[in-house]
Motif scaffolding. Structure first.
Motif, mmCIF file in Angstrom:
data_model
loop_
_atom_site.group_PDB
_atom_site.id
_atom_site.type_symbol
_atom_site.label_atom_id
_atom_site.label_comp_id
_atom_site.label_asym_id
_atom_site.label_seq_id
_atom_site.Cartn_x
_atom_site.Cartn_y
_atom_site.Cartn_z
ATOM 1 N N PRO A 65 0.008 10.002 5.581
ATOM 2 C CA PRO A 65 1.444 9.974 5.275
ATOM 3 C C PRO A 65 1.747 8.902 4.234
ATOM 4 O O PRO A 65 0.954 7.973 4.028
ATOM 5 C CB PRO A 65 2.074 9.618 6.625
ATOM 6 N N VAL A 66 2.868 9.042 3.582
ATOM 7 C CA VAL A 66 3.294 8.061 2.582
ATOM 8 C C VAL A 66 3.863 6.835 3.290
ATOM 9 O O VAL A 66 4.630 6.952 4.247
ATOM 10 C CB VAL A 66 4.352 8.670 1.641
ATOM 11 N N ASN A 87 1.903 9.122 -7.639
ATOM 12 C CA ASN A 87 1.950 7.690 -7.941
ATOM 13 C C ASN A 87 2.020 7.461 -9.447
ATOM 14 O O ASN A 87 2.798 6.627 -9.927
ATOM 15 C CB ASN A 87 0.713 7.003 -7.352
ATOM 16 N N PHE A 88 1.210 8.228 -10.201
ATOM 17 C CA PHE A 88 1.243 8.196 -11.669
ATOM 18 C C PHE A 88 1.100 9.633 -12.163
ATOM 19 O O PHE A 88 -0.014 10.133 -12.333
ATOM 20 C CB PHE A 88 0.120 7.311 -12.228
ATOM 21 N N PRO A 89 2.221 10.322 -12.390
ATOM 22 C CA PRO A 89 2.192 11.752 -12.727
ATOM 23 C C PRO A 89 1.418 12.103 -13.997
ATOM 24 O O PRO A 89 0.993 13.247 -14.157
ATOM 25 C CB PRO A 89 3.685 12.096 -12.886
ATOM 26 N N PRO A 149 0.820 -1.219 0.000
ATOM 27 C CA PRO A 149 0.000 0.000 0.000
ATOM 28 C C PRO A 149 0.851 1.265 0.000
ATOM 29 O O PRO A 149 1.949 1.292 0.564
ATOM 30 C CB PRO A 149 -0.808 -0.123 1.295
ATOM 31 N N ILE A 150 0.319 2.315 -0.625
ATOM 32 C CA ILE A 150 1.058 3.578 -0.695
ATOM 33 C C ILE A 150 0.799 4.463 0.522
ATOM 34 O O ILE A 150 1.562 5.390 0.787
ATOM 35 C CB ILE A 150 0.725 4.346 -1.990
ATOM 36 N N ILE A 151 -0.289 4.186 1.251
ATOM 37 C CA ILE A 151 -0.621 4.935 2.469
ATOM 38 C C ILE A 151 -1.173 3.960 3.506
ATOM 39 O O ILE A 151 -1.556 2.836 3.164
ATOM 40 C CB ILE A 151 -1.670 6.044 2.201
ATOM 41 N N LEU A 159 5.141 4.799 -4.098
ATOM 42 C CA LEU A 159 5.012 6.243 -3.963
ATOM 43 C C LEU A 159 6.217 6.831 -3.238
ATOM 44 O O LEU A 159 6.758 7.871 -3.635
ATOM 45 C CB LEU A 159 3.719 6.573 -3.207
ATOM 46 N N ASP A 160 6.659 6.167 -2.192
ATOM 47 C CA ASP A 160 7.830 6.617 -1.438
ATOM 48 C C ASP A 160 9.077 6.597 -2.317
ATOM 49 O O ASP A 160 9.898 7.531 -2.287
ATOM 50 C CB ASP A 160 8.022 5.713 -0.215
ATOM 51 N N GLN A 161 9.210 5.564 -3.113
ATOM 52 C CA GLN A 161 10.367 5.460 -4.006
ATOM 53 C C GLN A 161 10.371 6.585 -5.030
ATOM 54 O O GLN A 161 11.426 7.150 -5.345
ATOM 55 C CB GLN A 161 10.351 4.099 -4.701
ATOM 56 N N TYR A 162 9.185 6.928 -5.543
ATOM 57 C CA TYR A 162 9.098 8.028 -6.504
ATOM 58 C C TYR A 162 9.569 9.336 -5.874
ATOM 59 O O TYR A 162 10.351 10.084 -6.472
ATOM 60 C CB TYR A 162 7.663 8.184 -7.012
ATOM 61 N N LEU A 163 9.096 9.608 -4.666
ATOM 62 C CA LEU A 163 9.422 10.871 -4.005
ATOM 63 C C LEU A 163 10.897 10.965 -3.630
ATOM 64 O O LEU A 163 11.406 12.062 -3.384
ATOM 65 C CB LEU A 163 8.544 11.045 -2.763
ATOM 66 N N HIS A 164 11.575 9.825 -3.579
ATOM 67 C CA HIS A 164 13.009 9.832 -3.281
ATOM 68 C C HIS A 164 13.861 9.677 -4.542
ATOM 69 O O HIS A 164 15.073 9.495 -4.455
ATOM 70 C CB HIS A 164 13.345 8.716 -2.282
#
Length: 314
Positions: A259-260, A285-287, A231-233, A266-271
């Motif tokens: 929170p993420v 998650n999908f820009p 899950p992303i959240i 999603l966390d990997q994308y933001l990093h």
């Protein structure tokens, strides 16, 4: 499902579980395998207390053309006949992310889930994906997910998509881990969202309706993906409404306040170095998606309202 079934029966109703056949590869392309898959995943008359009816018949051809008042993208919605024969409509949805629509909530569950195979094709046909030869690594994951045999590989071991065979279902987009598959039509995802809203209106208009969404295990991809991630959240809870638009808006608002989840997609994308933070979990998650286009259009055509009053029950 069992709780809803028991409640409906206590009020004198005769409920059934339903879904329509899919376009993509897998065990939901015909009613027999579809029902086998349902049973194996815990949805049987013995566990839920009610029968399962595949809405558009054995091969996905048993549908009804339903006029949709105010529609701008379709003339009629092609809905599974058994679904339109029901006197009351109740949706039970798992809320999650989605690679083409941003998230999958009540409107997607109703519009896409109740559309027959040709109805699904109509919703998806605004855009057909293409392959970036530069990014493709030849892993064949996209071809495994294509139900139309539209993806082949050349001497360079790169994928290519036969545009005549492709129906635009988007399964390959989610299957590719290298962002090698893209949709050249920039408005395709928005068109899909708006068509889903129109299909959902065709399903529920003119009869009693109620909608329940479970905002738990909010996965990054649609539930049709066997390769789904964590899950992303965190879990949020259960939401319910007579209005599917208000329900989707409330679920989305609740998700965006969470929170993420560490280690998630999603966390990997933001990093990722150079990523653009949209301050929106589903857009991050999908820009390339814009979930708002669905709710805005749904409200415009009279499916419901995005305004709501949240009443918490503990």
């Amino acid at each position: 499902a069992k709780v809803v079934d028991d409640l409906v029966k206590s009020m004198g109703g005769v409920p059934f579980l339903t879904d329509c056949n899919t376009l993509y590869v897998g065990r939901r392309k015909n009613a027999l395998e579809h029902m086998d898959a349902a049973y194996e995943n815990g949805f049987s008359p013995f566990s839920t207390g009610c029968q399962i009816i595949i809405g558009d018949g054995l091969k996905g051809t048993d549908d009804v053309e339903v006029p949709v008042e105010g529609a701008e993208y379709i003339q009629t919605a092609k809905i599974g006949r058994a679904i339109m024969d029901a006197d009351v409509f109740i949706s039970l949805t798992h809320f999650k992310g989605h690679e083409a629509t941003g998230f999958g909530g009540a409107i997607k569950n109703i519009g896409m889930g109740c559309g027959s195979r040709r109805g699904k094709m109509e919703q998806h046909n605004s855009g057909k994906p293409e392959v970036s030869k530069k990014k493709c690594v030849g892993c064949h994951q996209c071809a495994k997910q294509c139900g139309q045999d539209a993806i082949s590989y050349g001497p360079d071991r790169k994928a290519s998509i036969d545009q005549d065979k492709c129906v635009g279902c988007g399964r390959c987009l989610g299957a590719c881990n290298f962002d090698a598959i893209f949709n050249r039509n920039a408005s395709a995802n928005d068109d899909l969202n708006r068509k889903m809203a129109e299909y959902a209106k065709g399903v529920v208009d003119g009869r009693p309706q109620f909608h329940i969404s479970l905002v738990m295990d909010v996965s990054p991809f649609c539930d049709c993906h066997p390769e789904n991630d964590i899950p992303i959240i965190p879990d949020v809870g259960m939401f319910a409404s007579f209005d599917p638009v208000a329900l989707d808006q409330a679920c989305t608002d609740a998700c965006l306040r969470q929170p993420v989840m560490p280690g998630s997609r999603l966390d990997q994308y933001l990093h990722t170095e150079g990523c653009e933070d949209h301050h929106d979990h589903f857009c991050n998650n999908f820009p390339e998606t814009n979930w708002r286009s669905c709710l805005e259009h749904a409200e415009k055509i009279g499916l419901g309202t995005r305004s709501y009053e949240l009443i918490e029950v503990k």
